[in-house]
Design an enzyme around this catalytic site. Structure first.
Site, PDB file in Angstrom:
ATOM      1  N   HIS B  36     -54.236  16.227  -2.779  1.00 12.77           N
ATOM      2  CA  HIS B  36     -53.389  15.094  -2.867  1.00 12.77           C
ATOM      3  C   HIS B  36     -53.724  14.191  -1.611  1.00 12.77           C
ATOM      4  CE1 HIS B  36     -51.260  17.362  -5.732  1.00 12.77           C
ATOM      5  NE2 HIS B  36     -50.737  16.351  -6.426  1.00 12.77           N
ATOM      6  N   LYS B 100     -44.170  24.835  -8.849  1.00  8.62           N
ATOM      7  CA  LYS B 100     -42.886  25.534  -8.723  1.00  8.62           C
ATOM      8  C   LYS B 100     -42.097  24.822  -7.923  1.00  8.62           C
ATOM      9  CE  LYS B 100     -43.603  28.449  -4.750  1.00  8.62           C
ATOM     10  NZ  LYS B 100     -43.799  29.640  -4.065  1.00  8.62           N
TER      11      LYS B 100
END
Lengths: 271, 190
Positions: B36, B100
């Protein structure tokens, strides 16, 4: 078997197999949830996962975590730091551990999981000739926290009512982020460093030992919040609460919470 | 259980609701912190994510007999990618993000706008996730990011999870955060 081989075996067992008390608590949690709910699906998957990992001898969680070895002081000459590091390097090459150790300054990976301070090795003053390994993942470690009382942000004063506020606040702020249902290891008092150390040590205590009134109260209250497995809602937010206290100096009053995920990997072996 | 297959169809993705169980088959690409950051820094990404899936995952993968073998492949915490994800969704055309813990309101808004869901895989359930991986189709950034952070291309079958953030602006995590805070307030007042 040589000491190194036995430590490799301990790493494999710890990484691939949950202790029975933890798995039992997860099975009881599944029975409390309604079939078809996210909570029930998540707990079912967790238990399937534990069976699969144990059968295959592979890591039950990919974050094989910070490795902390608690070694009886009586074994200092046999279970040396060298033996432990050799075993950890071999366990890594065999895929029992992820390459999980990063130099904090350069960002370089220590591909054998060994560096200054890694794994953590503590020689402890216990008479039994045992080696205990705890593997704690980063997602849960990030949820550990320390309060300094009085804490006006949550209205917690320097008494047990204040401690309760800290613990409920910790559960509330953690939500499912630490891989709930988790376990709280708590230290009331101590200094900042021993607070974290003692809180983490509480995670070594089996879940099925008798709880104190306060541990039971916090567990029940936390589970009434409805956060549930992985924070998707449900009846089980915590599997256990383990509290210890240490003396403090008059000026300080710390409450330290070590959050452990459901993948509470700990295992002992006798040498 | 709703079955989803790559390439993921926008209409089917938009039909899903928070709380639905899904089973994913096809190719998914792992990408976490360094991936990212690389994207945010304007770095090139070779993979085409259009109608595809991004998995917040740092797997345990070893080389056995000239092939990559997945030993563990559960999700990692997604919140760390909050600062980057809305822009990634907008520019990549990704339809499914697996991770998650859920993501923030800005990401939820981007999911609504561009048609992307967030699927909660069970945190820590590495063996179940690894069993769903049928083949490692390739890897990018292995040398640059290391094995745990590389962009692995995984062929999965019947990879299970729960839609935790949908394209209608609903997040199970936000619902639970709100109701649990109200519950705690009542407890502390009593």
């Amino acid at each position: 078997m040589k000491i190194v081989d036995r430590i490799v075996e301990l790493v494999k067992e710890t990484s691939s197999s949950l202790p029975e008390d933890v798995e039992g608590a997860l099975r009881r949690a599944l029975r409390r949830e309604t079939k078809g709910t996210p909570a029930s699906v998540v707990l079912g998957t967790i238990l399937d996962n534990c069976r699969l990992a144990r059968k295959a001898g592979t890591p039950l969680c990919q974050d094989t975590g910070t490795l902390t070895f608690f070694v009886s002081g009586s074994l200092r000459r046999r279970v040396t730091p060298d033996a432990i590091r050799t075993a950890v390097a071999r366990a890594t090459s065999l895929g029992y551990l992820r390459r999980n150790c990063i130099d904090s300054v350069t960002g370089r990976s220590y591909d054998d999981n060994c560096a200054v301070g890694a794994p953590v090795i503590r020689y402890v003053d216990i008479p039994e000739p045992t080696v205990t390994l705890v593997m704690k993942g980063g997602g849960s470690e990030n949820m550990s926290r320390q309060y300094s009382l009085p804490d006006s942000a949550i209205g917690a004063g320097r008494d047990m009512a204040g401690v309760r506020k800290c613990l409920l606040d910790a559960v509330l702020r953690t939500q499912g982020y630490g891989c709930a249902p988790g376990i709280l290891g708590v230290c009331i008092g101590g200094d900042r460093a021993t607070g974290y150390e003692v809180a983490k040590e509480q995670l070594l205590r089996p879940l099925d030992e008798k709880s104190s009134a306060m541990e039971k109260k916090i567990l029940d209250e936390a589970n009434s919040l409805g956060i549930g497995p992985m924070g998707l809602g449900g009846r089980t937010t915590l599997l256990g609460v383990k509290i210890a206290s240490r003396p403090r100096v008059p000026a300080s009053f710390f409450v330290t919470v070590a959050y452990m995920c459901w993948a509470c990997r700990r295992r002992s072996m006798r040498i | 259980m709703t079955k989803l297959e790559y390439p993921f169809d926008e209409r089917r993705i938009r039909a899903l609701k928070a709380g639905d169980a899904v089973s994913i088959t096809g190719i998914v690409h792992t990408g976490r912190d360094r991936f990212h950051k690389h994207f945010a820094d304007g770095g090139k990404i070779a993979v085409d994510f259009r109608d595809g899936a991004l998995y917040h995952c740092g797997p345990v993968i070893v080389r056995e007999g000239g092939e990559w073998r997945v030993k563990a492949a559960g999700p990692t915490t997604s919140v760390r990618e909050n600062p980057y994800e809305p822009a990634f969704i907008a520019s990549s055309g990704v339809r499914v993000i697996i991770g998650k813990g859920g993501m923030d309101d800005a990401t939820l808004a981007a999911m609504k706008k561009y048609g992307c869901i967030y699927v909660q895989a069970v945190g820590g359930a590495a063996a179940v996730s690894a069993a769903a991986v049928k083949r490692v189709a390739g890897v990018d950034f292995l040398d640059e990011f290391g094995a745990a952070e590389a962009c692995w291309h995984l062929e999965v079958a019947d990879f299970r999870g729960i839609v935790a953030m949908d394209t209608h602006g609903r997040s199970l995590f936000a619902d639970v955060a709100r109701s649990s805070a109200e519950c705690a307030e009542r407890l502390l007042k009593a």
